[in-house]
Design an enzyme around this catalytic site. Structure first.
Site, mmCIF file in Angstrom:
data_model
loop_
_atom_site.group_PDB
_atom_site.id
_atom_site.type_symbol
_atom_site.label_atom_id
_atom_site.label_comp_id
_atom_site.label_asym_id
_atom_site.label_seq_id
_atom_site.Cartn_x
_atom_site.Cartn_y
_atom_site.Cartn_z
ATOM 1 C CE1 TYR A 194 -28.466 -11.121 19.831
ATOM 2 C CE2 TYR A 194 -26.521 -10.816 18.452
ATOM 3 C CZ TYR A 194 -27.892 -10.762 18.623
ATOM 4 O OH TYR A 194 -28.701 -10.369 17.579
ATOM 5 C CD GLU B 88 -31.815 -11.776 18.339
ATOM 6 O OE1 GLU B 88 -31.318 -10.669 18.096
ATOM 7 O OE2 GLU B 88 -32.970 -11.929 18.782
#
Length: 397
Positions: free
Chosen positions: A118, A206
């Site tokens: 991530y 993101e």
């Protein structure tokens, strides 16, 4: 402003961020053609079909499917297109899928194992600078990771006056446990991602997951990007990425009238000037036993037409049982608002809900006189407490 995954990936490619290649389509036939093109260009034999909506959790909602041949591409894309996709971010109504992204399969076998990470970049308002967040727990909701294993979240703050330094990108890559070629690839990925974040003046980039492939490439498999509305005037090319089909129709109409409107799931319509007063007004509505149906800020330059447009938008919500107009005349003049209320009554065929009006400040007395002389069926209030009582009576009438 939110944008789709396929649009976000096009931005990333402009900044030399490696991505999972794909082609966006709006029909099963075009999906097959896209898969055939991907096969010839990338050699992929399997294809990922991804619903394009402004919401996360698409895979869990049935919006991401793996096709192993062209026939499956056509069948599965046909099942997803036109579907009302429900995820934990869409609410129970879901969102209709108008487009799908046909993407290459990047989880192929190789000398090393694939690994998901991530990585995101956003503004840390407390420290007034961008922060890079990363985790080895790619593919999971970052909120869940933060709640259960906060030690697995890596944070690196960037001084905006000098920008991201190479050692900072290396620091993050090392913390993720990468080595050799994969580490170098992650460093380049983070540096280029930061350039995309700054270059587009975004509020959020993101990437979840960032994939280390089996041959040690590092690329974005998914991408969520939020662009700062206040900076779009400097980026007209990015402003064109807006997809109004993903937005509430009333919010789209309000933006075209220059109104700041957000639809909520309540029964009392609000018309105010100023965000702070709007929050206080919504609190008043809750205390009166109602729930706000919207946030509507007419701004400091409100005119009679602006107020009338606001009325029309509020009344299009069938759940509205009463309307509370709460105006403090600092910049905006109360007599202008009053004229708008009168004009709205004249021009709108039927207003079948009670209206409570509280005008205070510049020309408030003139505004009250305008409404009184017009003989409208409205309830006036001076104090916020009075307005709350009026709302309560209107809801229980």
């Amino acid at each position: 402003m939110n944008i789709h995954e396929y649009q976000a990936k096009e931005i990333l490619k402009k900044y030399k961020v490696k991505v999972q290649e794909g082609i966006v389509v709006d029909s099963p036939e075009k999906a097959v053609a896209a898969a055939q093109k991907l096969h010839s260009e990338t050699g992929t034999a399997w294809y990922v079909i991804k619903a394009q909506i402004h919401a996360g959790g698409r895979g869990k909602g049935g919006g991401v499917k793996l096709a192993k041949n062209f026939d499956e591409v056509k069948t599965l894309s046909g099942q997803i297109l036109g579907k009302q996709l429900v995820t934990h971010q869409t609410g129970p109504k879901g969102k209709k899928v108008h487009k799908v992204l046909i993407a290459e399969d990047v989880y192929y076998p190789g000398p090393t194992e694939t690994q998901e990470y991530y990585v995101s970049i956003l503004l840390d308002r407390a420290k007034a600078c961008p922060v890079i967040m990363a985790s080895t727990e790619g593919g999971m909701d970052i909120e869940e990771v933060a709640a259960q294993t906060p030690e697995k979240i890596i944070k690196e703050w960037v001084d905006p006056s000098i920008g991201l330094q190479p050692f900072q990108a290396r620091k993050v890559a090392f913390a993720l446990g990468l080595q050799a070629h994969a580490l170098k690839e992650m460093v380049k990925f983070i540096i280029n991602l930061y350039q995309a974040y700054v270059g587009t003046e975004a509020s959020l980039f993101e990437i979840n997951p960032v994939l280390k492939t089996s041959d040690d490439k590092v690329l974005a498999v998914d991408a969520k990007v939020n662009l700062d509305d206040n900076a779009l005037f400097r980026h007209p090319d990015l402003a064109t990425l807006r997809d109004t089909l993903e937005e509430d129709p009333l919010e789209v109409e309000a933006s075209q009238s220059g109104l700041n409107y957000i639809k909520l799931d309540g029964n009392v319509g609000c018309m105010v000037n100023g965000a702070g007063l709007a929050m206080a007004t919504m609190d008043i509505i809750k205390l009166s036993g109602g729930t706000p149906a919207n946030f509507l800020d007419v701004g400091g330059s409100a005119s009679a037409k602006t107020v009338e447009d606001g009325f029309r938008i509020i009344l299009k919500d069938p759940h509205v049982k009463a309307i509370l107009i709460n105006i403090f005349g600092g910049i905006v003049r109360c007599d202008r608002v009053a004229n708008g209320v009168v004009e709205a009554y004249k021009n709108i065929d039927h207003i079948g809900v009670p209206i409570i009006v509280r005008l205070q400040g510049t020309h408030s007395e003139e505004g009250a006189q305008i409404i009184e002389d017009a003989g409208l069926k409205v309830y006036s209030a001076i104090l916020l407490k009075d307005a709350a009582e009026r709302v309560k009576k209107a809801l229980h009438a």
